[in-house]
Design a protein around this motif. Structure first.
Motif: not given
Length: 352
Positions: A235-243, A247-252, A271-276
């Protein structure tokens, strides 16, 4: 002593004294407090039973019943969370505020303790109950086959369990219909055109995490969507960001993500903003537990909203019914309602 008057393990009650002396509970109270209303012979018989059984009045329960005045009326709440993390969770701050709103009106107080795990929680509850520090407890974060259910029932702890009745054994319970809320969120995203939906969930051992995961798998299959991917966290922000990164870096990558709390959803937005990526054009986000955090982000986060303050208050009122033995019943809270905001929209491929 008859089976019907069997005392709670590890604790002698006024009912035990009454049964041993062959009188009513009221007569025990009169005799113990040296009040008129019982004969001297009856008083002696009652005090003999008190001495024989080693009974000491439960002052917390006496005060909660309104037969005494002054401070010391206490309800217990133990939470297995790091102190720093708990302070960042709007859900528990709202829940505790709701609990306190009822206790304040009754002249009672809350005894809050943070622990590492359920074993330590069981030990704390046992110590509180046997030393008469509390009149009853609120049990939260119920797990599947939760050891607290059997261990705390065995010592006779009056409690209300916050969890679905399939998880709470014989304890009176209150719960949120997590499955219905998941269904509403997924149907909404499917209506927008999303086919690939993921979820960033809480700890896998928690009962409501499992209920939400099962509901997500069921509704996505029913609607003919791609199988949903669930990632569990603390439930932490850190693990939420990692998850979210995973997900967003996966092939689909998913076109929509549902988060099990608001802190992780806010982290996911970053994280979405960080990844453009653009929210909601590239990915839609929905948070559980609407809070001010959801309304301070840009875009504002769509959220599953429910009255957490009112829920905490209702749980506490139910606990008073348990303590007073007023035929308490288990029941659900209102189903969380979806509040669409700026973080959810049709996926880019189907946007009009």
């Amino acid at each position: 002593m008859s089976e019907g008057n069997a005392r709670r393990p590890g604790r002698v009650t006024i009912s035990d004294v009454a049964a041993r002396a062959g009188v009513s509970r009221g007569a025990v109270s009169l005799a113990f407090n040296n009040r008129p209303g019982v004969s001297e012979a009856t008083r002696e018989r009652i005090m003999g039973a008190v001495a024989e059984l080693g009974w000491v009045p439960n002052q917390a329960a006496i005060k909660l019943s309104g037969s005494a005045t002054g401070g010391g009326d206490t309800v217990g709440l133990v939470i297995a969370r790091p102190a720093r993390q708990l302070g960042l969770e709007p859900y528990y701050m709202e829940f505790i505020s709701g609990v306190e709103s009822v206790l304040e009106g009754q002249g009672c107080s809350l005894l809050l303790h943070l622990v590492r795990d359920t074993d330590q929680e069981i030990a704390v509850h046992r110590q509180w109950w046997r030393s008469r520090r509390i009149a009853g407890s609120i049990l939260v974060d119920i797990q599947r086959n939760d050891p607290r259910i059997t261990e705390l029932a065995a010592i006779g702890l009056p409690a209300v369990a916050v969890g679905h009745p399939s998880l709470t054994g014989g304890f009176t319970s209150m719960w949120t219909d997590d499955a219905a809320a998941v269904n509403e969120a997924v149907r909404y995203l499917a209506a927008l055109g999303h086919r690939r939906i993921a979820r960033v969930g809480g700890h896998p051992a928690l009962g409501h995490t499992m209920i939400r995961t099962t509901a997500l798998d069921t509704i996505t299959a029913e609607l003919g969507l791609e199988p949903a991917r669930s990632v569990t966290t603390d439930y932490s922000g850190e693990q939420g960001a990692r998850a979210t990164r995973s997900l967003l870096a996966s092939s689909e990558p998913p076109t929509a993500i549902i988060y099990d709390n608001d802190i992780m959803a806010v982290a996911g937005l970053s994280v979405a903003a960080e990844m453009g990526l653009s929210v909601p054009a590239d990915v839609s986000l929905i948070a559980w537990d609407d809070s001010q955090l959801c309304q301070l982000t840009r875009p504002n986060l769509s959220a599953m909203s429910h009255d957490v303050f009112g829920f905490g208050a209702d749980v506490t009122r139910r606990l008073f019914d348990v303590v007073h033995r007023r035929n308490p019943t288990s029941g659900p809270a209102a189903v969380p309602a979806l509040l669409p905001r700026g973080s959810s929209a049709p996926p880019r491929a189907t946007a009009h």
